[in-house]
Motif scaffolding. Structure first.
Motif, PDB file in Angstrom:
ATOM      1  N   MET A   1       0.845  -1.200   0.000  1.00  0.00           N
ATOM      2  CA  MET A   1       0.000   0.000   0.000  1.00  0.00           C
ATOM      3  C   MET A   1       0.879   1.248   0.000  1.00  0.00           C
ATOM      4  SD  MET A   1      -2.697   1.431   2.884  1.00  0.00           S
ATOM      5  CE  MET A   1      -3.661  -0.061   2.921  1.00  0.00           C
ATOM      6  N   LEU A   2       0.576   2.166  -0.881  1.00  0.00           N
ATOM      7  CA  LEU A   2       1.261   3.453  -0.940  1.00  0.00           C
ATOM      8  C   LEU A   2       0.449   4.479  -0.161  1.00  0.00           C
ATOM      9  CD1 LEU A   2       3.318   5.500  -2.213  1.00  0.00           C
ATOM     10  CD2 LEU A   2       1.707   5.716  -4.114  1.00  0.00           C
ATOM     11  N   THR A   3       1.104   5.210   0.748  1.00  0.00           N
ATOM     12  CA  THR A   3       0.407   6.236   1.525  1.00  0.00           C
ATOM     13  C   THR A   3       1.154   7.555   1.447  1.00  0.00           C
ATOM     14  OG1 THR A   3       1.587   5.649   3.567  1.00  0.00           O
ATOM     15  CG2 THR A   3      -0.525   4.544   3.144  1.00  0.00           C
ATOM     16  N   LYS A  37      -6.598  30.372  -0.022  1.00  0.00           N
ATOM     17  CA  LYS A  37      -6.963  29.183   0.756  1.00  0.00           C
ATOM     18  C   LYS A  37      -5.884  28.108   0.734  1.00  0.00           C
ATOM     19  CE  LYS A  37     -11.932  29.797  -0.097  1.00  0.00           C
ATOM     20  NZ  LYS A  37     -13.145  29.174  -0.699  1.00  0.00           N
ATOM     21  N   ARG A  38      -4.846  28.311  -0.043  1.00  0.00           N
ATOM     22  CA  ARG A  38      -3.868  27.253  -0.251  1.00  0.00           C
ATOM     23  C   ARG A  38      -3.011  26.977   0.978  1.00  0.00           C
ATOM     24  NH1 ARG A  38      -1.878  28.473  -6.526  1.00  0.00           N
ATOM     25  NH2 ARG A  38      -4.002  28.317  -7.428  1.00  0.00           N
ATOM     26  N   ALA A  39      -2.753  27.992   1.777  1.00  0.00           N
ATOM     27  CA  ALA A  39      -1.914  27.796   2.958  1.00  0.00           C
ATOM     28  C   ALA A  39      -2.575  26.882   3.981  1.00  0.00           C
ATOM     29  CB  ALA A  39      -1.580  29.145   3.595  1.00  0.00           C
ATOM     30  N   ASP A  40      -3.904  26.764   3.924  1.00  0.00           N
ATOM     31  CA  ASP A  40      -4.631  25.925   4.872  1.00  0.00           C
ATOM     32  C   ASP A  40      -4.943  24.536   4.305  1.00  0.00           C
ATOM     33  OD1 ASP A  40      -4.761  28.009   6.766  1.00  0.00           O
ATOM     34  OD2 ASP A  40      -6.518  28.859   5.747  1.00  0.00           O
ATOM     35  N   PHE A  41      -4.425  24.250   3.126  1.00  0.00           N
ATOM     36  CA  PHE A  41      -4.736  22.975   2.476  1.00  0.00           C
ATOM     37  C   PHE A  41      -4.084  21.805   3.204  1.00  0.00           C
ATOM     38  CE2 PHE A  41      -3.760  19.525  -0.431  1.00  0.00           C
ATOM     39  CZ  PHE A  41      -4.999  19.284  -0.998  1.00  0.00           C
ATOM     40  N   SER A  42      -4.808  20.690   3.245  1.00  0.00           N
ATOM     41  CA  SER A  42      -4.239  19.446   3.760  1.00  0.00           C
ATOM     42  C   SER A  42      -4.879  18.279   3.015  1.00  0.00           C
ATOM     43  CB  SER A  42      -4.475  19.298   5.263  1.00  0.00           C
ATOM     44  OG  SER A  42      -5.865  19.184   5.540  1.00  0.00           O
ATOM     45  N   GLY A  43      -4.138  17.192   2.917  1.00  0.00           N
ATOM     46  CA  GLY A  43      -4.678  16.029   2.217  1.00  0.00           C
ATOM     47  C   GLY A  43      -3.979  14.743   2.615  1.00  0.00           C
ATOM     48  N   ARG A  44      -4.717  13.657   2.547  1.00  0.00           N
ATOM     49  CA  ARG A  44      -4.188  12.318   2.791  1.00  0.00           C
ATOM     50  C   ARG A  44      -4.615  11.406   1.652  1.00  0.00           C
ATOM     51  NH1 ARG A  44      -4.633  14.170   8.005  1.00  0.00           N
ATOM     52  NH2 ARG A  44      -3.002  13.467   9.442  1.00  0.00           N
ATOM     53  N   PHE A  45      -3.722  10.479   1.304  1.00  0.00           N
ATOM     54  CA  PHE A  45      -3.952   9.639   0.136  1.00  0.00           C
ATOM     55  C   PHE A  45      -3.344   8.262   0.371  1.00  0.00           C
ATOM     56  CE2 PHE A  45      -1.870   7.837  -3.599  1.00  0.00           C
ATOM     57  CZ  PHE A  45      -2.918   7.716  -4.499  1.00  0.00           C
ATOM     58  N   SER A  46      -4.026   7.230  -0.131  1.00  0.00           N
ATOM     59  CA  SER A  46      -3.441   5.888  -0.138  1.00  0.00           C
ATOM     60  C   SER A  46      -3.852   5.183  -1.416  1.00  0.00           C
ATOM     61  CB  SER A  46      -3.895   5.076   1.081  1.00  0.00           C
ATOM     62  OG  SER A  46      -5.264   4.738   0.979  1.00  0.00           O
ATOM     63  N   ALA A  47      -3.013   4.280  -1.878  1.00  0.00           N
ATOM     64  CA  ALA A  47      -3.306   3.484  -3.073  1.00  0.00           C
ATOM     65  C   ALA A  47      -3.003   2.026  -2.767  1.00  0.00           C
ATOM     66  CB  ALA A  47      -2.486   3.964  -4.259  1.00  0.00           C
ATOM     67  N   ALA A  56      -7.902   3.726  -4.542  1.00  0.00           N
ATOM     68  CA  ALA A  56      -7.340   4.926  -3.922  1.00  0.00           C
ATOM     69  C   ALA A  56      -8.321   5.482  -2.904  1.00  0.00           C
ATOM     70  CB  ALA A  56      -7.037   5.988  -4.986  1.00  0.00           C
ATOM     71  N   GLN A  57      -7.785   5.970  -1.808  1.00  0.00           N
ATOM     72  CA  GLN A  57      -8.576   6.670  -0.810  1.00  0.00           C
ATOM     73  C   GLN A  57      -8.009   8.062  -0.637  1.00  0.00           C
ATOM     74  OE1 GLN A  57      -8.286   5.297   3.264  1.00  0.00           O
ATOM     75  NE2 GLN A  57     -10.258   6.211   3.826  1.00  0.00           N
ATOM     76  N   ASP A 127     -14.177  13.153   1.536  1.00  0.00           N
ATOM     77  CA  ASP A 127     -13.640  11.796   1.672  1.00  0.00           C
ATOM     78  C   ASP A 127     -14.140  11.004   0.472  1.00  0.00           C
ATOM     79  OD1 ASP A 127     -12.396  11.996   4.329  1.00  0.00           O
ATOM     80  OD2 ASP A 127     -14.448  12.277   5.025  1.00  0.00           O
ATOM     81  N   PHE A 128     -13.242  10.207  -0.112  1.00  0.00           N
ATOM     82  CA  PHE A 128     -13.518   9.698  -1.447  1.00  0.00           C
ATOM     83  C   PHE A 128     -12.737   8.408  -1.672  1.00  0.00           C
ATOM     84  CE2 PHE A 128     -12.004   9.895  -5.940  1.00  0.00           C
ATOM     85  CZ  PHE A 128     -13.199  10.010  -6.622  1.00  0.00           C
ATOM     86  N   PHE A 129     -13.388   7.406  -2.248  1.00  0.00           N
ATOM     87  CA  PHE A 129     -12.711   6.186  -2.688  1.00  0.00           C
ATOM     88  C   PHE A 129     -12.827   6.098  -4.202  1.00  0.00           C
ATOM     89  CE2 PHE A 129     -13.540   4.838   1.707  1.00  0.00           C
ATOM     90  CZ  PHE A 129     -12.315   4.266   2.047  1.00  0.00           C
ATOM     91  N   SER A 130     -11.774   5.646  -4.837  1.00  0.00           N
ATOM     92  CA  SER A 130     -11.750   5.541  -6.291  1.00  0.00           C
ATOM     93  C   SER A 130     -11.134   4.209  -6.698  1.00  0.00           C
ATOM     94  CB  SER A 130     -10.931   6.698  -6.884  1.00  0.00           C
ATOM     95  OG  SER A 130     -10.640   6.480  -8.241  1.00  0.00           O
ATOM     96  N   LEU A 131     -11.821   3.489  -7.564  1.00  0.00           N
ATOM     97  CA  LEU A 131     -11.317   2.220  -8.078  1.00  0.00           C
ATOM     98  C   LEU A 131     -11.067   2.384  -9.576  1.00  0.00           C
ATOM     99  CD1 LEU A 131     -10.701  -0.695  -7.141  1.00  0.00           C
ATOM    100  CD2 LEU A 131     -13.041  -1.289  -7.808  1.00  0.00           C
ATOM    101  N   LYS A 132      -9.810   2.254  -9.970  1.00  0.00           N
ATOM    102  CA  LYS A 132      -9.422   2.399 -11.375  1.00  0.00           C
ATOM    103  C   LYS A 132      -9.136   1.013 -11.938  1.00  0.00           C
ATOM    104  CE  LYS A 132      -6.202   4.974 -14.334  1.00  0.00           C
ATOM    105  NZ  LYS A 132      -5.040   5.909 -14.336  1.00  0.00           N
ATOM    106  N   ILE A 133      -9.911   0.634 -12.981  1.00  0.00           N
ATOM    107  CA  ILE A 133      -9.882  -0.736 -13.479  1.00  0.00           C
ATOM    108  C   ILE A 133      -9.481  -0.750 -14.955  1.00  0.00           C
ATOM    109  CG2 ILE A 133     -11.178  -2.872 -13.676  1.00  0.00           C
ATOM    110  CD1 ILE A 133     -13.026  -0.313 -11.846  1.00  0.00           C
ATOM    111  N   PRO A 134      -8.365  -1.384 -15.320  1.00  0.00           N
ATOM    112  CA  PRO A 134      -7.985  -1.472 -16.734  1.00  0.00           C
ATOM    113  C   PRO A 134      -9.047  -2.202 -17.543  1.00  0.00           C
ATOM    114  CG  PRO A 134      -6.179  -2.167 -15.298  1.00  0.00           C
ATOM    115  CD  PRO A 134      -7.394  -2.042 -14.435  1.00  0.00           C
TER     116      PRO A 134
END
Length: 331
Positions: A1-3, A37-47, A56-57, A127-134
């Motif tokens: 898992m990539l985080t 608003k960019r200075a307050d940006f935050s994000g988390r990601f996993s694949a 991906a989350q 909050d978002f989940f994404s499934l990328k399928i070939p």
């Protein structure tokens, strides 16, 4: 898992890094946010790999995102995209004045090589989940899908419920998501059926329906396991299938509906016994759907090789000491 998380970056660098690395390079999209608003940006990601697909989350501050013609030319992808908008509603424009509102909980499905532009309705993040399928011909059963824009599946449709149940099962524990590789094709085919892209009377569609209904039945079972009155008939009625069809869903698993329900109740009780020591054993048993304390003690000891009192001193494991096939049916 990539985080990945922006927490390790300087505040002034977080949004630009997210745009370039997560947006343009990884997903082939354009991300926009007002400069103030960019200075307050935050994000988390996993694949997480799920067979040949990638799950991906993302959780991040609100921003506008689009996949433009130049994005598609720069990062083409012959893939299908199935997304679950857990939180963060917004408007999605798929061209030709076609704008749809994507609500919390909606599933969006379409081909990755078609443009869209999404604008959040709120500013409190998403909050978002994404499934990328070939894409392969075998996967889509020869259906034409290159012209299928991303659209939200009908919220109250039975097929959407089946796809959603499978997606929720896959994302419940990301460390175990790879175990659902065999379900990816079923999810895609049910989504294609919901979009009217495949014919229902095909063996592959029947198999997908079987898998989807099984996940949906289990979801109801886990949701309502605390109800001692939960019956197969109630689950079948909610799913709109016959009682015979419901029992047939569980036959290939090796565990009947009753044994699956008892195993789920035991697992919930096992965790509660250790985590909630201020509650009595009887209270926990009743709260997990057992209507007989004697039955609870009997099936608990048969499954775990210890009494409920002994279990209060031992941290629960992912699996009981005995195989799930040895779980006794509570009657």
């Amino acid at each position: 898992m990539l985080t990945f998380t922006t927490d390790a970056l300087r505040p002034q660098d977080r949004f630009e890094h997210w745009c370039e690395v997560r947006g343009k390079s990884l997903f082939g999209v354009t991300i926009e946010l007002e400069r103030d608003k960019r200075a307050d940006f935050s994000g988390r990601f996993s694949a997480t790999p799920v067979g040949s697909a990638v799950l991906a989350q993302m959780s991040a501050s609100s921003y506008r995102v689009s996949r433009t013609a130049s994005d598609i030319a720069r990062v083409p992808s012959n893939s299908l995209h199935l997304a679950w908008q857990v939180r963060g509603p917004g408007h999605m424009n798929i061209g030709r004045d076609r704008v749809q509102f994507v609500r919390n909980g909606d599933l969006v499905f379409g081909h990755s090589n078609l443009p869209f532009a999404s604008t959040p309705e709120r500013t409190d993040g998403f909050d978002f989940f994404s499934l990328k399928i070939p894409v392969t011909d075998e996967l889509v059963l020869g259906a034409r899908i290159e012209d299928a824009p991303p659209v939200a599946l009908a919220r109250d449709a039975s097929l959407t419920r089946l796809v959603g149940a499978m997606f929720r099962s896959m994302t419940r524990d990301l460390a175990l998501a790879g175990q659902f590789a065999g379900d990816v094709a079923h999810m895609v085919r049910l989504a294609l059926l919901a979009r009217g892209r495949v014919r229902p009377r095909q063996d592959e569609i029947r198999a997908a329906l079987h898998a989807g209904y099984l996940h949906a039945a289990r979801e109801i079972l886990f949701r309502d396991l605390h109800r001692a009155s939960l019956t197969p008939a109630a689950v079948a009625t909610e799913l709109g299938i016959s009682l015979r069809q419901l029992h047939a869903l569980f036959e290939p698993t090796g565990l009947s509906f009753a044994r699956t329900l008892t195993a789920a109740r035991l697992k919930a009780a096992r965790r509660a016994l250790y985590a909630m020591r201020e509650r009595s054993i009887d209270e926990i048993a009743f709260s997990c759907g057992f209507d007989s304390i004697a039955t609870f003690y009997r099936v608990f000891r048969s499954t775990y090789g210890m009494t409920p009192g002994d279990a209060r001193r031992i941290p629960p494991q992912d699996q009981p000491a005995n195989s799930a096939n040895r779980v006794a049916t509570a009657r």
